[in-house]
Design a protein around this motif. Structure first.
Motif, short mmCIF file in Angstrom:
data_model
loop_
_atom_site.label_atom_id
_atom_site.label_comp_id
_atom_site.label_asym_id
_atom_site.label_seq_id
_atom_site.Cartn_x
_atom_site.Cartn_y
_atom_site.Cartn_z
N VAL A 71 0.84 -1.21 0.00
CA VAL A 71 0.00 0.00 0.00
C VAL A 71 0.87 1.25 0.00
CG1 VAL A 71 -1.74 1.28 1.28
CG2 VAL A 71 -1.84 -1.22 1.21
N LEU A 72 0.57 2.15 -0.93
CA LEU A 72 1.23 3.45 -0.94
C LEU A 72 0.55 4.39 0.06
CD1 LEU A 72 3.24 5.52 -2.14
CD2 LEU A 72 1.46 6.08 -3.83
N ASP A 73 -0.79 4.38 0.05
CA ASP A 73 -1.53 5.29 0.93
C ASP A 73 -2.99 4.87 0.92
OD1 ASP A 73 -1.93 7.38 2.66
OD2 ASP A 73 -1.95 8.94 1.12
N ASP A 74 -3.71 5.27 1.97
CA ASP A 74 -5.16 5.12 1.93
C ASP A 74 -5.72 6.39 1.31
OD1 ASP A 74 -4.16 6.26 4.32
OD2 ASP A 74 -6.16 6.21 5.19
N VAL A 75 -6.70 6.22 0.41
CA VAL A 75 -7.12 7.34 -0.43
C VAL A 75 -8.65 7.42 -0.50
CG1 VAL A 75 -5.05 7.14 -1.86
CG2 VAL A 75 -7.15 5.94 -2.55
N VAL A 76 -9.11 8.53 -1.06
CA VAL A 76 -10.51 8.72 -1.43
C VAL A 76 -10.54 8.95 -2.93
CG1 VAL A 76 -12.55 10.17 -1.22
CG2 VAL A 76 -11.19 9.63 0.80
N ALA A 77 -11.25 8.10 -3.67
CA ALA A 77 -11.29 8.18 -5.12
C ALA A 77 -12.69 8.54 -5.60
CB ALA A 77 -10.84 6.86 -5.74
N LEU A 78 -12.73 9.43 -6.58
CA LEU A 78 -14.01 9.88 -7.16
C LEU A 78 -13.93 9.69 -8.67
CD1 LEU A 78 -16.76 11.27 -6.89
CD2 LEU A 78 -15.57 13.47 -6.93
N PHE A 79 -14.92 8.96 -9.22
CA PHE A 79 -14.93 8.63 -10.65
C PHE A 79 -15.97 9.47 -11.39
CE2 PHE A 79 -13.08 5.07 -8.53
CZ PHE A 79 -12.17 4.51 -9.41
N TYR A 80 -15.59 9.93 -12.59
CA TYR A 80 -16.51 10.66 -13.47
C TYR A 80 -16.55 9.96 -14.82
CZ TYR A 80 -15.85 14.53 -10.16
OH TYR A 80 -15.79 15.31 -9.04
N LYS A 81 -17.75 9.81 -15.38
CA LYS A 81 -17.91 9.16 -16.68
C LYS A 81 -18.18 10.22 -17.74
CE LYS A 81 -18.21 5.44 -19.25
NZ LYS A 81 -17.00 4.61 -19.50
N ALA A 82 -17.49 10.11 -18.88
CA ALA A 82 -17.73 11.03 -20.00
C ALA A 82 -19.19 10.90 -20.46
CB ALA A 82 -16.79 10.69 -21.16
N PRO A 83 -19.82 12.02 -20.85
CA PRO A 83 -19.27 13.37 -20.93
C PRO A 83 -19.52 14.20 -19.66
CG PRO A 83 -21.39 13.33 -21.99
CD PRO A 83 -21.17 11.94 -21.46
N ARG A 84 -20.00 13.58 -18.60
CA ARG A 84 -20.36 14.33 -17.39
C ARG A 84 -19.16 14.50 -16.46
NH1 ARG A 84 -25.92 14.72 -16.83
NH2 ARG A 84 -27.14 13.44 -18.27
N SER A 85 -18.21 15.28 -16.95
CA SER A 85 -17.02 15.57 -16.15
C SER A 85 -16.51 16.94 -16.54
CB SER A 85 -15.94 14.52 -16.40
OG SER A 85 -15.40 14.66 -17.70
N TYR A 86 -15.53 17.42 -15.83
CA TYR A 86 -14.97 18.74 -16.11
C TYR A 86 -14.39 18.81 -17.52
CZ TYR A 86 -11.88 22.81 -15.68
OH TYR A 86 -11.24 24.02 -15.88
N THR A 87 -13.69 17.77 -17.94
CA THR A 87 -13.06 17.76 -19.25
C THR A 87 -13.95 17.21 -20.35
OG1 THR A 87 -12.12 15.56 -18.88
CG2 THR A 87 -10.77 17.46 -18.23
N GLY A 88 -15.06 16.57 -19.97
CA GLY A 88 -15.89 15.90 -20.95
C GLY A 88 -15.42 14.49 -21.25
N GLU A 89 -14.36 14.04 -20.55
CA GLU A 89 -13.81 12.70 -20.73
C GLU A 89 -13.98 11.89 -19.45
OE1 GLU A 89 -10.04 14.27 -23.47
OE2 GLU A 89 -9.74 13.75 -21.37
N ASP A 90 -13.65 10.60 -19.50
CA ASP A 90 -13.56 9.83 -18.26
C ASP A 90 -12.50 10.47 -17.37
OD1 ASP A 90 -15.45 8.09 -19.16
OD2 ASP A 90 -14.08 6.42 -19.54
N MET A 91 -12.82 10.66 -16.10
CA MET A 91 -11.89 11.28 -15.17
C MET A 91 -11.88 10.55 -13.84
SD MET A 91 -12.28 15.44 -15.44
CE MET A 91 -11.13 15.59 -14.05
N VAL A 92 -10.78 10.66 -13.13
CA VAL A 92 -10.67 10.17 -11.75
C VAL A 92 -9.90 11.21 -10.95
CG1 VAL A 92 -10.01 8.29 -10.22
CG2 VAL A 92 -10.52 7.80 -12.63
N GLU A 93 -10.39 11.50 -9.77
CA GLU A 93 -9.66 12.36 -8.83
C GLU A 93 -9.40 11.56 -7.55
OE1 GLU A 93 -11.89 15.94 -8.31
OE2 GLU A 93 -11.28 16.76 -10.25
N ILE A 94 -8.14 11.46 -7.17
CA ILE A 94 -7.74 10.66 -6.02
C ILE A 94 -7.13 11.58 -4.97
CG2 ILE A 94 -6.50 8.60 -5.27
CD1 ILE A 94 -6.08 7.93 -8.26
N SER A 95 -7.69 11.55 -3.77
CA SER A 95 -7.17 12.35 -2.66
C SER A 95 -6.25 11.49 -1.79
CB SER A 95 -8.32 12.90 -1.82
OG SER A 95 -9.11 13.80 -2.58
N PHE A 96 -4.98 11.89 -1.73
CA PHE A 96 -3.99 11.24 -0.89
C PHE A 96 -3.72 12.12 0.32
CE2 PHE A 96 -3.27 9.76 -5.17
CZ PHE A 96 -2.83 8.45 -5.06
#
Length: 431
Positions: free
Chosen positions: A59-84
Motif C-alpha cells: 500500500v502506498l496510501d489510503d485514499v478517497v477516489a471519485l470517478f466521473y464518466k464522460a461526458p459528465r465531467s470537467y473535461t468531458g472525458e472519463d476522469m478520476v480524482e484521487i485524494s492522498f
C-alpha cells in the motif's frame, strides 16, 4: 480526437492535509483500477480504499477516489480524482506509478484545454478559470465567476447576432440588387457604443484581479521605506539614515476593504551618482508610470516643493518639524502619527475601482479579449463611415465580416493552436 490519458497533481506542492491527483482520458479508469481494490466503481460515487503499488498488498496510501464518466465531467472525458495525504513524496510516487501504467504527464492547463475542445466551455469561460485561481480580491473573484458563468459570452453572442443579421441583409442586396430600391444604411452606433463600454472595463477588472499598485515616490532619504514598513506593520524594507539605501523597487502586499494593494517602495528620484543608482531611479520612474495610485513623500525638515505627479502628497517626519502643505497628509513613520489617515486615503482611492466595476456584469478579464474587441470596434467604425459616405455596401461588408471573425476568435468559435498555446500556457499543470 484525444486518444491519450493525462495525469497531474492538482494541488500545490508542499505538506498539507490532502493532495489530489487527477487523471483524464479514455483509459483513466482502467489505469487507476490497477491500483485500487475495486471491481466495478460507479461514476460520481466516492470510494475510501487503498492505493496499491505494483505488488499486491503493497500500500502506498489510503485514499478517497471519485470517478466521473464522460461526458459528465470537467473535461468531458472519463476522469478520476484521487485524494492522498498531502505528502509530496506520496503524490510524486503516485504520479510516477500511473505514468508507468500508461498515463502521460499533463501540460499546463491541459485539463481545461480538453474541456474547451470537448465543448464543456468556450474560450472566454476557460480564461476565467485561470483568473479565478489568480484573483487577489473578493471583487476579482466576482468578476471572474461572472465570466466563467457566461456573462461575457452572452453579451458577445448578442452583438454577434446583430452583426450577422446586418451581414445577411447586405449579402442578399449584393446578390439580388434589383429586388431592393431603398439604400441600406444600418446604424452601427449602438453596437460600437456597447463595445467601447466593454473596453472600458478591462483596466478596472485587471486591477480588481491583480491588485491596486501604489507607488511610494520621492527624493532619497524622505522616509519612503519607513512609511512602507509602517503601513505593513512590519520591517519589510531596510531603513538607514544614509540616502540612497533603496536601490531597487520593493513590493509588499496589503489588503484593504477586500482589495489587494501592492505597495511599491522605490529608489529616491535624483541625479544618479553611479550606474546601480541610475538603474534604480529608472525603475522608480517606471513604477510611477504603471502605478494606479502615486504617493509623493516629502521631508518635513526640507524646503522641497512637491513636483512629481501624485494622487496623495505625504509630509513625513512631522514629529521633528510641523510643516504645512496644502492638500498634504502630515505623518511620522517613526511614531505612527498619520499612518492610519494615509491608509484610509489609499483605501478611498482603491475602492473607486470597486465602484466602477460593481455595475458591470460582463467585463474583459484578459489582454487577448481586450485586443480583439479593440480590433472589432475599429472594423465597425470603418463600416459605419462607409455607410455614411454612401460607398458601395460590399465595402462595409468586408469590415463587418472581420468584426464577426474577431468575436468568433474571442469565444473560440475560431481558433488556432497558437491561440490555445497563449491561453493555456499560463495555467498551472493540474488545471
Amino acid at each position: 480526437m484525444v486518444t491519450d490519458t493525462i495525469v497531474a497533481i492538482s494541488t500545490p506542492i508542499g505538506k498539507a492535509a490532502l493532495g489530489i491527483v487527477r487523471l483524464s482520458g479514455p483509459d483513466a479508469w482502467k489505469i487507476v483500477l490497477k491500483h485500487l481494490p475495486l471491481s466495478k466503481p460507479s461514476p460520481k460515487r466516492v470510494y475510501y480504499t487503498n492505493f496499491l503499488k505494483k505488488r499486491k498488498k503493497d500500500v502506498l496510501d489510503d485514499v478517497v477516489a471519485l470517478f466521473y464518466k464522460a461526458p459528465r465531467s470537467y473535461t468531458g472525458e472519463d476522469m478520476v480524482e484521487i485524494s492522498f495525504h498531502g505528502n509530496p513524496l506520496i503524490l510524486s510516487k503516485a504520479v510516477r506509478i500511473l505514468t508507468e501504467d500508461g498515463a502521460r504527464p499533463a501540460q499546463g492547463g491541459e485539463f481545461t484545454k480538453r474541456a474547451f475542445l470537448n465543448g464543456k466551455m468556450d474560450l472566454v469561460e476557460a480564461e476565467a478559470v485561470e483568473k479565478i485561481i489568480d484573483s487577489t480580491s473578493d471583487l476579482g473573484l466576482k468578476i471572474s465567476r461572472n465570466a466563467m458563468s457566461g456573462q461575457l459570452s452572452k453579451l458577445i453572442e448578442k452583438e454577434r447576432k446583430k452583426l450577422l443579421e446586418i451581414s445577411a441583409n447586405i449579402e442578399v442586396r449584393i446578390d439580388y440588387p434589383d429586388e431592393f430600391e431603398e439604400e441600406y444604411k444600418p446604424n452601427l452606433s449602438n453596437t460600437i457604443k456597447d463595445m467601447k463600454a466593454l473596453l472600458s472595463t478591462y483596466d478596472p477588472a485587471q486591477t480588481a484581479i491583480e491588485g491596486v499598485k501604489v507607488a511610494l515616490l520621492g527624493a532619497p532619504n524622505v522616509g519612503k521605506s519607513s512609511i512602507l514598513n509602517a503601513l505593513l506593520g512590519e520591517e519589510r524594507a531596510i531603513v538607514t539614515s544614509k540616502a540612497g539605501t533603496t536601490r531597487d523597487t520593493i513590493e509588499a502586499n496589503l489588503f484593504i476593504n477586500g482589495l489587494k494593494v501592492v505597495l511599491i517602495d522605490t529608489a529616491g528620484i535624483r541625479e544618479a551618482s553611479d550606474e546601480v543608482e541610475k538603474i534604480g531611479v529608472e525603475r522608480a520612474k517606471k513604477a510611477a508610470s504603471e502605478a494606479h495610485i502615486k504617493v509623493h513623500v516629502v521631508d518635513a525638515t526640507s524646503n522641497e516643493i512637491p513636483n512629481l505627479p501624485a494622487d496623495i502628497v505625504v509630509v513625513n517626519k512631522s514629529d521633528l518639524v510641523q510643516r504645512k502643505l496644502e492638500n498634504a497628509l502630515n505623518v511620522s513613520a517613526k511614531t505612527g502619527h498619520g499612518i492610519e489617515e494615509l491608509r484610509k486615503a489609499i483605501a478611498k482611492l482603491a475602492v473607486g475601482v470597486a465602484e466602477k466595476m460593481n455595475s458591470a456584469e460582463a467585463v474583459l478579464i484578459a489582454e487577448r479579449q481586450y485586443d480583439l474587441i479593440k480590433k472589432c470596434v475599429k472594423e465597425l467604425e470603418e463600416a459605419q463611415e462607409a455607410f455614411e459616405a454612401g460607398l458601395p455596401i460590399d465595402i462595409a461588408e468586408i469590415n463587418i465580416r472581420r468584426a464577426i471573425e474577431f468575436l468568433d476568435t474571442l469565444v473560440g468559435k475560431k481558433y488556432s493552436e497558437d491561440i490555445l498555446d497563449v491561453v493555456f500556457s499560463k495555467f498551472c499543470v493540474g488545471k
